[in-house]
Write a protein that holds these residues in place. Sequence first.
Motif, PDB file in Angstrom:
ATOM      1  N   ALA A  34       0.818  -1.214   0.000  1.00 60.12           N
ATOM      2  CA  ALA A  34       0.000   0.000   0.000  1.00 60.12           C
ATOM      3  C   ALA A  34       0.850   1.261   0.000  1.00 60.12           C
ATOM      4  O   ALA A  34       0.372   2.327  -0.395  1.00 60.12           O
ATOM      5  CB  ALA A  34      -0.936   0.002   1.210  1.00 60.12           C
ATOM      6  N   ALA A  35       2.116   1.157   0.408  1.00 58.62           N
ATOM      7  CA  ALA A  35       3.003   2.323   0.351  1.00 58.62           C
ATOM      8  C   ALA A  35       3.397   2.651  -1.080  1.00 58.62           C
ATOM      9  O   ALA A  35       3.689   3.809  -1.389  1.00 58.62           O
ATOM     10  CB  ALA A  35       4.255   2.067   1.184  1.00 58.62           C
ATOM     11  N   ILE A  84      -4.250   4.689   4.391  1.00 61.93           N
ATOM     12  CA  ILE A  84      -5.093   5.699   3.762  1.00 61.93           C
ATOM     13  C   ILE A  84      -4.212   6.742   3.083  1.00 61.93           C
ATOM     14  O   ILE A  84      -3.205   7.173   3.663  1.00 61.93           O
ATOM     15  CB  ILE A  84      -5.999   6.410   4.802  1.00 61.93           C
ATOM     16  CG1 ILE A  84      -6.755   5.392   5.659  1.00 61.93           C
ATOM     17  CG2 ILE A  84      -6.968   7.376   4.122  1.00 61.93           C
ATOM     18  CD1 ILE A  84      -7.747   4.551   4.925  1.00 61.93           C
ATOM     19  N   ASN A  85      -4.593   7.150   1.893  1.00 57.28           N
ATOM     20  CA  ASN A  85      -3.982   8.311   1.240  1.00 57.28           C
ATOM     21  C   ASN A  85      -5.050   9.385   1.115  1.00 57.28           C
ATOM     22  O   ASN A  85      -5.845   9.373   0.179  1.00 57.28           O
ATOM     23  CB  ASN A  85      -3.430   7.940  -0.135  1.00 57.28           C
ATOM     24  CG  ASN A  85      -2.775   9.124  -0.833  1.00 57.28           C
ATOM     25  OD1 ASN A  85      -2.835  10.255  -0.349  1.00 57.28           O
ATOM     26  ND2 ASN A  85      -2.155   8.885  -1.975  1.00 57.28           N
ATOM     27  N   PRO A  86      -5.123  10.331   2.061  1.00 60.69           N
ATOM     28  CA  PRO A  86      -6.201  11.307   2.049  1.00 60.69           C
ATOM     29  C   PRO A  86      -6.109  12.323   0.919  1.00 60.69           C
ATOM     30  O   PRO A  86      -7.038  13.118   0.738  1.00 60.69           O
ATOM     31  CB  PRO A  86      -6.081  11.985   3.420  1.00 60.69           C
ATOM     32  CG  PRO A  86      -4.654  11.816   3.800  1.00 60.69           C
ATOM     33  CD  PRO A  86      -4.231  10.498   3.225  1.00 60.69           C
ATOM     34  N   SER A  87      -5.021  12.303   0.143  1.00 64.07           N
ATOM     35  CA  SER A  87      -4.936  13.196  -1.010  1.00 64.07           C
ATOM     36  C   SER A  87      -5.750  12.679  -2.199  1.00 64.07           C
ATOM     37  O   SER A  87      -5.982  13.420  -3.157  1.00 64.07           O
ATOM     38  CB  SER A  87      -3.481  13.396  -1.434  1.00 64.07           C
ATOM     39  OG  SER A  87      -2.945  12.231  -2.033  1.00 64.07           O
ATOM     40  N   HIS A  89       3.355   9.032  -0.207  1.00 60.26           N
ATOM     41  CA  HIS A  89       2.213   9.422  -1.022  1.00 60.26           C
ATOM     42  C   HIS A  89       2.239  10.898  -1.403  1.00 60.26           C
ATOM     43  O   HIS A  89       1.304  11.399  -2.022  1.00 60.26           O
ATOM     44  CB  HIS A  89       0.910   9.057  -0.302  1.00 60.26           C
ATOM     45  CG  HIS A  89       0.720   7.573  -0.166  1.00 60.26           C
ATOM     46  ND1 HIS A  89       0.005   7.003   0.870  1.00 60.26           N
ATOM     47  CD2 HIS A  89       1.164   6.544  -0.936  1.00 60.26           C
ATOM     48  CE1 HIS A  89      -0.002   5.683   0.717  1.00 60.26           C
ATOM     49  NE2 HIS A  89       0.703   5.385  -0.364  1.00 60.26           N
ATOM     50  N   MET A  90       3.297  11.597  -0.999  1.00 60.51           N
ATOM     51  CA  MET A  90       3.620  12.930  -1.512  1.00 60.51           C
ATOM     52  C   MET A  90       2.566  13.993  -1.187  1.00 60.51           C
ATOM     53  O   MET A  90       1.974  14.606  -2.064  1.00 60.51           O
ATOM     54  CB  MET A  90       3.858  12.873  -3.029  1.00 60.51           C
ATOM     55  CG  MET A  90       5.032  11.998  -3.439  1.00 60.51           C
ATOM     56  SD  MET A  90       6.620  12.644  -2.866  1.00 60.51           S
ATOM     57  CE  MET A  90       6.770  14.092  -3.890  1.00 60.51           C
ATOM     58  N   LYS A 144      15.261   8.058  -2.693  1.00 65.47           N
ATOM     59  CA  LYS A 144      15.562   8.605  -1.379  1.00 65.47           C
ATOM     60  C   LYS A 144      14.305   9.282  -0.838  1.00 65.47           C
ATOM     61  O   LYS A 144      13.815  10.253  -1.418  1.00 65.47           O
ATOM     62  CB  LYS A 144      16.695   9.622  -1.470  1.00 65.47           C
ATOM     63  CG  LYS A 144      18.033   9.030  -1.896  1.00 65.47           C
ATOM     64  CD  LYS A 144      18.636   8.182  -0.786  1.00 65.47           C
ATOM     65  CE  LYS A 144      20.053   7.759  -1.126  1.00 65.47           C
ATOM     66  NZ  LYS A 144      20.670   6.976  -0.032  1.00 65.47           N
ATOM     67  N   VAL A 145      13.780   8.773   0.264  1.00 66.10           N
ATOM     68  CA  VAL A 145      12.528   9.281   0.823  1.00 66.10           C
ATOM     69  C   VAL A 145      12.807   9.819   2.227  1.00 66.10           C
ATOM     70  O   VAL A 145      12.986   9.034   3.164  1.00 66.10           O
ATOM     71  CB  VAL A 145      11.451   8.179   0.878  1.00 66.10           C
ATOM     72  CG1 VAL A 145      10.126   8.751   1.385  1.00 66.10           C
ATOM     73  CG2 VAL A 145      11.264   7.535  -0.487  1.00 66.10           C
TER      74      VAL A 145
END
Length: 251
Positions: A45-46, A74-77, A104-105, A144-145
Amino acid sequence: MIDADVLLGHYPFRAFPYPSQDPERIKAYLQERGIERACLSSLHAAFYTEPQQGNAEALPLVVGDEFFLPVGTINPSLHNWLETFARCVDDYGCRMVRLLPNYHMYSLAEPFVDAMLDAAQARGVVVAIVKRLEDERMHHLLMKVPGVANDEIAALVRRHPQPMVVLSAYLTEIKALATTTENLYFDLAFAETFNTMPRLTETVTPARLLFSTHTPFFYAEGAIGKLTQWQTSAANREHVGSGNLIRLLAK
């Protein structure tokens, strides 16, 4: 012991030292080491554009298994985040959901994050902010995160005073965040130093700490050793080992 952070799935950048895609094998691995229950979420999911695809792969496999506590991502965007949230709570029985803003940026300052926190509070669901999946020094050169910034987390908590969890924070990050708010809980997986627990509890009360192994990224023995070698009271060991998480998810 109840593990606050276990992931199911394949990691794109390296092989894990033991199977990570079969919940039964993960359960056996943890039970052999004395862990009685585990919060499990989808690693995929990531990386999927739609994290619900990862939830749908992983969480139905553990619904009804008393060992696992399913945790949705969850990705609220995304425009359909509320539908994903409802499925996590209603279909999979999630008492906790995860946000990965760095993967998810999006920024935690965005209004849709506030809307998601409000929805979680209304349903009595705990929100976990995932600081990182892996030590930044181990990242692939093309991916790279950076970890989620402490100041963004602190600002979010000031806007939303309900209890929240910060997962995979380094010891110095935990200490800094703990001084800014009283409603954050922290897991132990990335807290590493000499005499980790005595050093950490100089600043952070044991009532705000959660045992976790971050399986399958880390060997479980590392986290277990932090707890079993800690010279403290039985009450403190119970709080961190399982009690804090039980009480948090029961709220």
